[in-house]
Motif scaffolding. Structure first.
Motif: not given
Length: 159
Positions: A60-63, A9-12, A93-98
């Motif tokens: 691990l935080g995923f905005p 996953a891309p980091r922030a 991490f970079a913003k993701v859709e969940v």
């Protein structure tokens, strides 16, 4: 068998990170948001990170901006807010859709989106506890406070 370590996953900061970097650690994955009623949980997540520091645990935080548009900022703003307001030092991490067609493959796996019985994310701050072998052990809904996970984390670290 698919594990956490099969994903990246891309980091922030935009750099792609293989989640195999966390192999052998117990991990807590959380979809976060900066303008949510649960945003205060960042403090509790950081307390978990600090309490279990050096014991093989990581948050691990995923905005995510899918719930009420509560994460509207760019990644740099999110990181700055989390560090300044809550002292967050765990990986963001970079913003993701969940949920949905645009969901990140990691979150499709966590929610079993491609199974006969998917379990979509209902709101921000849904948490997934993953064991040191990269397998999902437990899911916690947003109202579950981070301190309520201490015993479950301790049990996994003792394995």
């Amino acid at each position: 068998m698919t594990t956490l370590y099969d994903f990246s996953a891309p980091r922030a900061d935009g750099a792609e990170e293989s989640l195999s970097a966390y192999a052998g650690k117990v991990a807590l994955l959380v979809n976060t948001a900066s303008e949510c009623g649960y945003t205060r949980q960042y403090a509790g997540l950081q307390e978990l990170q600090d309490y279990f520091a050096g014991q093989g645990f990581v948050v691990l935080g995923f905005p995510c901006n899918q719930f009420g548009g509560q994460e509207p900022g760019a990644e740099a703003e999110i990181v700055s807010f989390c560090q300044a307001r809550f002292g967050v030092s765990f990986p963001l991490f970079a913003k993701v859709e969940v949920n949905g067609d645009g969901a990140h493959p990691l979150w499709r796996w966590l929610t079993q989106a491609d199974s006969e019985r998917p379990h979509p994310i209902k709101w921000n701050f849904t948490k997934f506890l993953v064991d040191a072998r990269g397998r999902v052990v437990k899911r916690y809904e947003p109202a579950v406070e981070p301190h309520e996970l201490v015993d479950d984390i301790k049990a996994l670290l003792a394995r």
